[in-house]
Design a protein around this motif. Structure first.
Motif, PDB file in Angstrom:
ATOM      1  N   GLY A 188      23.059  90.480-118.904  1.00 54.76           N
ATOM      2  CA  GLY A 188      23.259  91.345-120.065  1.00 54.76           C
ATOM      3  C   GLY A 188      24.328  92.385-119.815  1.00 54.76           C
ATOM      4  N   ARG A 189      24.361  93.403-120.648  1.00 53.99           N
ATOM      5  CA  ARG A 189      25.390  94.441-120.591  1.00 53.99           C
ATOM      6  C   ARG A 189      25.046  95.524-119.569  1.00 53.99           C
ATOM      7  NH1 ARG A 189      24.497  92.879-125.718  1.00 53.99           N
ATOM      8  NH2 ARG A 189      26.300  92.123-126.904  1.00 53.99           N
ATOM      9  N   ALA A 190      26.081  96.194-119.088  1.00 55.54           N
ATOM     10  CA  ALA A 190      25.870  97.357-118.230  1.00 55.54           C
ATOM     11  C   ALA A 190      25.148  98.429-119.034  1.00 55.54           C
ATOM     12  CB  ALA A 190      27.207  97.889-117.726  1.00 55.54           C
ATOM     13  N   LEU A 191      24.249  99.140-118.390  1.00 52.15           N
ATOM     14  CA  LEU A 191      23.465 100.147-119.099  1.00 52.15           C
ATOM     15  C   LEU A 191      24.314 101.346-119.492  1.00 52.15           C
ATOM     16  CD1 LEU A 191      20.151 100.047-117.033  1.00 52.15           C
ATOM     17  CD2 LEU A 191      20.664  98.935-119.207  1.00 52.15           C
ATOM     18  N   ASN A 192      25.273 101.711-118.657  1.00 52.47           N
ATOM     19  CA  ASN A 192      26.225 102.782-118.986  1.00 52.47           C
ATOM     20  C   ASN A 192      27.402 102.667-118.030  1.00 52.47           C
ATOM     21  OD1 ASN A 192      25.569 104.382-116.545  1.00 52.47           O
ATOM     22  ND2 ASN A 192      23.602 104.685-117.585  1.00 52.47           N
ATOM     23  N   LYS A 193      28.353 103.591-118.138  1.00 50.24           N
ATOM     24  CA  LYS A 193      29.574 103.508-117.340  1.00 50.24           C
ATOM     25  C   LYS A 193      29.325 103.716-115.853  1.00 50.24           C
ATOM     26  CE  LYS A 193      32.695 104.943-121.049  1.00 50.24           C
ATOM     27  NZ  LYS A 193      33.688 105.952-121.478  1.00 50.24           N
ATOM     28  N   GLY A 194      28.251 104.403-115.504  1.00 58.15           N
ATOM     29  CA  GLY A 194      27.984 104.685-114.099  1.00 58.15           C
ATOM     30  C   GLY A 194      27.056 103.700-113.431  1.00 58.15           C
ATOM     31  N   GLU A 195      26.599 102.707-114.177  1.00 58.45           N
ATOM     32  CA  GLU A 195      25.648 101.732-113.636  1.00 58.45           C
ATOM     33  C   GLU A 195      26.060 100.323-114.026  1.00 58.45           C
ATOM     34  OE1 GLU A 195      21.459 104.214-113.740  1.00 58.45           O
ATOM     35  OE2 GLU A 195      22.053 103.082-115.503  1.00 58.45           O
ATOM     36  N   ASN A 196      25.633  99.363-113.224  1.00 60.20           N
ATOM     37  CA  ASN A 196      25.885  97.982-113.602  1.00 60.20           C
ATOM     38  C   ASN A 196      24.767  97.466-114.500  1.00 60.20           C
ATOM     39  OD1 ASN A 196      23.707  97.472-111.948  1.00 60.20           O
ATOM     40  ND2 ASN A 196      24.880  96.446-110.354  1.00 60.20           N
ATOM     41  N   TYR A 202      26.437 103.256-108.654  1.00 59.11           N
ATOM     42  CA  TYR A 202      27.279 103.094-107.473  1.00 59.11           C
ATOM     43  C   TYR A 202      27.082 104.269-106.522  1.00 59.11           C
ATOM     44  CZ  TYR A 202      29.456  99.723-110.552  1.00 59.11           C
ATOM     45  OH  TYR A 202      29.671  98.683-111.408  1.00 59.11           O
ATOM     46  N   GLY A 203      26.914 103.947-105.227  1.00 56.00           N
ATOM     47  CA  GLY A 203      26.751 104.979-104.231  1.00 56.00           C
ATOM     48  C   GLY A 203      25.323 105.436-104.042  1.00 56.00           C
ATOM     49  N   GLU A 204      24.359 104.715-104.597  1.00 55.82           N
ATOM     50  CA  GLU A 204      22.962 105.107-104.415  1.00 55.82           C
ATOM     51  C   GLU A 204      22.586 104.992-102.947  1.00 55.82           C
ATOM     52  OE1 GLU A 204      20.202 103.137-106.905  1.00 55.82           O
ATOM     53  OE2 GLU A 204      21.117 103.826-108.770  1.00 55.82           O
ATOM     54  N   MET A 205      21.905 106.021-102.461  1.00 57.23           N
ATOM     55  CA  MET A 205      21.571 106.072-101.041  1.00 57.23           C
ATOM     56  C   MET A 205      20.434 105.130-100.659  1.00 57.23           C
ATOM     57  SD  MET A 205      23.757 108.174 -99.880  1.00 57.23           S
ATOM     58  CE  MET A 205      23.099 108.505 -98.251  1.00 57.23           C
TER      59      MET A 205
END
Length: 228
Positions: A188-196, A202-205
């Motif tokens: 499906g679609r990316a949930l928002n610009k900062g997430e896939n 991106y960059g989650e610890m």
């Protein structure tokens, strides 16, 4: 004698009044005594819901207010609510099976992932995956990552994980391998610009698969642009 009798009657009345008041307070201060409700019921947290005029719980609003307890040993208040993963999986499967073109659904809820395998006869796998993913995301806390697959054999594969738990040996490696297989299906679609598509920021610890997810996301975006 009359004086003693009068005193006894007054004392009994006061005792009864105190008992009644204590009962009222016990009902009003439900469990920890820190919850306040605006309804006209005496209990402040009613798990069965407040009956409205139409006697329909599904139409009710939910409202609960907590005040910090002044008692350090107030275990009831300090207990942290936890997610019932079995109930969450049941809710997700129940909602998704009602979507158009979805015939069979299996859902696994772990401590931070939701894996959904489903059978569909949809002509548009991408749109169906988007609906399935968003439906699952709506039923769990925001930090959860959701992965979906319309490969029927995945139903049996995630079903095999049902007896396991977060402390099972090598569970992360096993789940990661399954997730990579699920990513071969539309997400499906990316949930928002900062997430896939899976809710991975991106960059989650706390996400070991972050680099793999990012690579997969970039490849997917590149393939879409190429087709366009």
């Amino acid at each position: 004698m009359k004086t003693k009798l009068a005193i006894s009657v007054v004392g009994l009345s006061l005792l009864t009044a105190c008992q009644y008041g204590a009962e009222e307070d016990a009902q009003f201060l439900h469990e920890s005594g820190n919850t306040i409700n605006v309804q006209d019921r005496t209990d402040l947290y009613n798990e069965e819901g407040h009956t409205n005029l139409n006697n329909s719980k599904s139409a009710n609003f939910g409202y609960v207010r907590h005040q910090k307890s002044g008692i350090a040993q107030d275990v009831t208040f300090n207990r942290t609510p936890g997610l019932d993963r079995e109930q969450a999986a049941n809710t997700i499967s129940s909602l998704i099976v009602q979507l158009p073109n979805v015939e069979d659904v299996a859902t696994l809820v772990t401590d931070e992932e939701v894996l959904v395998a489903y059978e569909t006869d949809s002509d548009n796998r991408f749109e169906t995956a988007d609906q399935v993913k968003k439906t699952a995301s709506s039923a769990v806390p925001r930090y959860y990552h959701v992965y979906v697959s319309d490969e029927v054999n995945m139903i049996q594969q995630i079903e095999a994980f049902s007896p396991l738990d977060s402390n099972s040996r090598d569970i992360d490696q096993i789940l990661n391998k399954t997730i990579k297989e699920m990513l071969k299906s539309p997400q499906g679609r990316a949930l928002n610009k900062g997430e896939n598509e899976n809710g991975e920021g991106y960059g989650e610890m706390n996400e070991e698969l972050d680099d793999d997810m990012k690579d997969n996301y970039e490849k997917t975006r590149f393939n879409k642009k190429t087709k366009e």
